[in-house]
Enzyme design. Sequence first.
Site, PDB file in Angstrom:
ATOM      1  N   ASP A   1       1.672   4.378   0.809  1.00  0.00           N
ATOM      2  CA  ASP A   1       2.829   5.651   1.835  1.00  0.00           C
ATOM      3  C   ASP A   1       4.190   4.815   0.901  1.00  0.00           C
ATOM      4  OD1 ASP A   1       1.791   6.859   3.302  1.00  0.00           O
ATOM      5  OD2 ASP A   1       2.690   6.377   4.783  1.00  0.00           O
TER       6      ASP A   1
ATOM      7  N   HIS B   1       0.634   0.415   1.627  1.00  0.00           N
ATOM      8  CA  HIS B   1       2.622   0.847   1.144  1.00  0.00           C
ATOM      9  C   HIS B   1       2.838   0.394  -0.267  1.00  0.00           C
ATOM     10  CE1 HIS B   1       2.763   1.122   4.794  1.00  0.00           C
ATOM     11  NE2 HIS B   1       3.926   1.622   4.685  1.00  0.00           N
TER      12      HIS B   1
END
EC number: 3.5.1.104
Length: 437
Positions: A156, A308
């Site tokens: 993300d 991430h």
Amino acid sequence: MLMRLYTFFAAALLACCAAAGPLHPELPQLVGKSWIPDWWFPFPRPSTRAATTTTTPATSTTGLATTTTKPTTTSSKPVTPTPQPATSTAQPAISSTANATATATASSASTSTTSSSTSASTSTSAAAPSTPTTVVPFGQVIRSCTVKGTVAITFDDGPYDYTNKLLDIFDANGAKATLFVNAQNFGSITDYSSVMLRAFNTGHQIASHTYDHADLSTLNGAGIISEMTKLDDVLATITNGYRPTYMRVPYFAYSPLVLQTMADLKYHVIEADIDTKDYEHDTPDGVSVSVGFFRDGLNAGGSIALAHDVHQTTVDLLIQQLLDEVKRRGLKAVTVGECLGDPRANWYRTTPVQVPTGTSTTSPTATPTSPGTPPPAPTQPGVASNCQKWHTVVSGDTCYDIAAANGISLDNLYKWNPAVGTSCASLWLGYAVCVGV
């Protein structure tokens, strides 16, 4: 007189031998010799019968009906004939009536085989859509893979400075990643256009994480649509017109309106059932903790992992260990689309989303369980309206320290203060953050 009688019997003997079949290779030539006069034979000259017998095969070679009919018997076996009748019937040489009859015979002999295959291929091609039909639902939260033996490691908040190296690692391991990207978050996506195009062209999956990582649960219908379509438009300029059909809601902050809008816009909503919590352990010493979360998640049957690519430690130290763990278990690291059995053609659309008519322009009404306590300092947008406890940010504060000091999880801190961001990049000095509801 005796000589003529002798000659007559000799000629008769030769004629009988010729009719019965040659006993010696020279006999047919003798019968046909011109030095024996015709009047010596009281019946038609034996050479005439021989000539008729010889010319019969010549006639049959020109009549293709005979030769074509014989192969038809062999080729009528159900095993062999399929490719060859099409080739032979297409030849321009087959134009006579006899040949047409033979072709029809051959065709009818293989009707049971060819008609079924022809009708099958016709019905298949007629029913086949231009793009595969997806079986993955729209507007429903999906947390795990459906294809056995697959794991999807997802990222993300990017793209960012480390995304290109992330792709290097995945490519070197023969694995695929799914990137849930923003247009504006840690950086501007247009600054990483080449990275995005590389990911797209090499089979990694690009999916939506909204335009600027907004908390969709705080927006009205028009605001939610804007967050999705603005990112779509930017991505289309990078990936030659392709727009993602997969998305992840920032902060996992759902509301009925969010999910209904995703269903209307035809987005697949992806969550995760493994959280590496790499944002909490973004140090070399913390990598082993994230690996432990990943292993525990796999042991529990998890298959979609959250990480991430905006953290250098994640890319430099964590990802290879996650891929090694996947290999050690005999699993395959694939995209979310692949792990759901969805063909790549369904991961993107080439036309803008169809915005439903009658989209709400009013903001959702908050229904707190109890009225909130007034904050002691300014707050950022989207903060929990039913907050009972506040912390004013001072110099040196980190999200981890604030959560630990107040006995809450980082997940809750981010959920109650969505503008802070899951990487804690927008923790503003002098502002109040909610630490209890």
